[in-house]
Design a protein around this motif. Structure first.
Motif, PDB file in Angstrom:
ATOM      1  N   LEU A 167       0.844  -1.189   0.000  1.00 48.91           N
ATOM      2  CA  LEU A 167       0.000   0.000   0.000  1.00 48.91           C
ATOM      3  C   LEU A 167       0.878   1.237   0.000  1.00 48.91           C
ATOM      4  CD1 LEU A 167      -2.568  -1.011   2.790  1.00 48.91           C
ATOM      5  CD2 LEU A 167      -2.597  -1.630   0.364  1.00 48.91           C
ATOM      6  N   VAL A 168       0.612   2.173  -0.917  1.00 50.62           N
ATOM      7  CA  VAL A 168       1.359   3.432  -1.004  1.00 50.62           C
ATOM      8  C   VAL A 168       0.362   4.567  -1.223  1.00 50.62           C
ATOM      9  CG1 VAL A 168       3.142   4.725  -2.230  1.00 50.62           C
ATOM     10  CG2 VAL A 168       3.331   2.240  -2.045  1.00 50.62           C
ATOM     11  N   ASP A 169       0.413   5.617  -0.377  1.00 51.09           N
ATOM     12  CA  ASP A 169      -0.369   6.834  -0.588  1.00 51.09           C
ATOM     13  C   ASP A 169      -1.850   6.506  -0.773  1.00 51.09           C
ATOM     14  OD1 ASP A 169      -1.091   9.450  -1.014  1.00 51.09           O
ATOM     15  OD2 ASP A 169      -0.473   9.479  -3.114  1.00 51.09           O
ATOM     16  N   CYS A 170      -2.461   5.903   0.222  1.00 52.36           N
ATOM     17  CA  CYS A 170      -3.867   5.525   0.092  1.00 52.36           C
ATOM     18  C   CYS A 170      -4.577   5.689   1.428  1.00 52.36           C
ATOM     19  CB  CYS A 170      -3.995   4.100  -0.425  1.00 52.36           C
ATOM     20  SG  CYS A 170      -3.047   2.899   0.504  1.00 52.36           S
ATOM     21  N   ILE A 229       2.996  -8.221   3.943  1.00 50.69           N
ATOM     22  CA  ILE A 229       2.157  -7.027   3.782  1.00 50.69           C
ATOM     23  C   ILE A 229       3.028  -5.821   4.114  1.00 50.69           C
ATOM     24  CG2 ILE A 229       0.116  -5.783   4.587  1.00 50.69           C
ATOM     25  CD1 ILE A 229      -1.028  -8.567   5.390  1.00 50.69           C
ATOM     26  N   ARG A 230       2.991  -4.807   3.255  1.00 47.44           N
ATOM     27  CA  ARG A 230       3.908  -3.666   3.424  1.00 47.44           C
ATOM     28  C   ARG A 230       3.159  -2.356   3.202  1.00 47.44           C
ATOM     29  NH1 ARG A 230       9.835  -3.361   2.210  1.00 47.44           N
ATOM     30  NH2 ARG A 230      10.365  -1.178   1.947  1.00 47.44           N
ATOM     31  N   LEU A 231       3.239  -1.448   4.183  1.00 43.91           N
ATOM     32  CA  LEU A 231       2.764  -0.082   4.022  1.00 43.91           C
ATOM     33  C   LEU A 231       3.982   0.778   3.759  1.00 43.91           C
ATOM     34  CD1 LEU A 231       0.398  -1.457   5.581  1.00 43.91           C
ATOM     35  CD2 LEU A 231      -0.039   0.781   6.599  1.00 43.91           C
ATOM     36  N   ASP A 232       3.989   1.467   2.632  1.00 39.86           N
ATOM     37  CA  ASP A 232       5.174   2.204   2.217  1.00 39.86           C
ATOM     38  C   ASP A 232       4.891   3.692   2.145  1.00 39.86           C
ATOM     39  OD1 ASP A 232       7.744   1.291   1.812  1.00 39.86           O
ATOM     40  OD2 ASP A 232       7.244   0.214  -0.016  1.00 39.86           O
ATOM     41  N   GLY A 233       5.932   4.495   2.313  1.00 41.07           N
ATOM     42  CA  GLY A 233       5.872   5.923   2.065  1.00 41.07           C
ATOM     43  C   GLY A 233       6.852   6.291   0.974  1.00 41.07           C
ATOM     44  N   GLU A 234       6.423   7.110   0.042  1.00 41.37           N
ATOM     45  CA  GLU A 234       7.303   7.613  -1.008  1.00 41.37           C
ATOM     46  C   GLU A 234       7.249   9.137  -0.970  1.00 41.37           C
ATOM     47  OE1 GLU A 234       6.326   5.959  -4.777  1.00 41.37           O
ATOM     48  OE2 GLU A 234       6.990   3.936  -4.248  1.00 41.37           O
ATOM     49  N   GLY A 235       8.370   9.780  -0.694  1.00 41.50           N
ATOM     50  CA  GLY A 235       8.384  11.230  -0.549  1.00 41.50           C
ATOM     51  C   GLY A 235       7.564  11.641   0.664  1.00 41.50           C
TER      52      GLY A 235
END
Length: 229
Positions: free
Chosen positions: A110-113, A131-137
């Protein structure tokens, strides 16, 4: 589907993709791309994608985002990157439920949601995280529920403790992780939070929550030692 994806949904309302088999796509096996509403992706088989298995994505502005998407009862395996991914502004109530996910790099990313439920999935033999929650910027996730999933035998591409059953990485809010079975043949896989404490609001229910900074475990918290929230 060499050079492209298998089934792509672009700008629509009330879309159903069910009972299909998609093999060896170059991009995503099944995906939403522009503004899609009220989407059901169910009972499909996606095998061998060179990128992503099933993707929910929209890169436009907040008010025109893709929303109300259910990804349920699919079999996704042998995917080079992420078996199921919700990516960049796709928020708007996405449910990932009851899927069988095997032999891929990451099970669910999950990214930006916002407003995403990852519930009752069976995830096994991931190269990295289940399961991975990611941040980009500066992006983040919020109102995330990870519940009732079975994550087994992940971390197959690295040494022990290189990856986790559930990895929360970045500045996320209102994340609930509870009632998941996480482990492998040797020992239990941890749930990791890798991000600034002041930027996170996490509720967890698990054996161990490992706090990490700069890729290193700082402290492992047991339920007996700290409050649940």
């Amino acid at each position: 589907s060499s050079g492209t994806g298998g089934i792509a949904m672009m700008i629509g309302d009330g879309l159903t993709v069910t009972g299909n088999t998609v093999r060896d796509s170059d991009i995503a096996g099944i995906g939403t791309w522009d503004i899609c509403r009220n989407v059901l992706i169910s009972a499909n088989v996606v095998v061998g994608s060179r990128n992503t298995g099933i993707i929910v994505e929209w890169n436009g502005d907040w008010d025109s985002r893709t929303r109300d998407v259910t990804v349920a009862g699919n079999l996704v395996s042998d995917v080079a990157q992420n078996a199921v991914q919700v990516y960049h502004g796709s928020c708007g109530d996405v449910v990932i439920r009851g899927n069988e996910i095997h032999r891929s790099r990451t099970g669910v990313r999950l990214v930006d949601c916002e407003g995403v439920e990852v519930i009752d999935n069976r995830i096994s033999r991931m190269g990295q995280d289940g399961i991975r929650l990611d941040g980009e910027g500066d992006t983040s996730c919020s109102r995330i529920l990870v519940e009732g999933n079975r994550v087994l035998n992940c971390n197959l591409q690295g040494i022990w403790n290189s990856f986790a059953g559930v990895w929360i990485r970045g500045k996320h809010r209102e994340v609930t992780v509870r009632g998941n079975a996480i482990g492998n043949d040797a020992q239990e896989l941890s749930i990791w939070y890798d991000g600034p404490a002041q930027a996170a609001s996490i509720t967890y229910d698990c054996q161990t929550l490992a706090l990490r900074h700069d890729g290193q475990t700082v402290k492992e918290l047991k339920l007996a030692d700290v409050p649940v929230e």
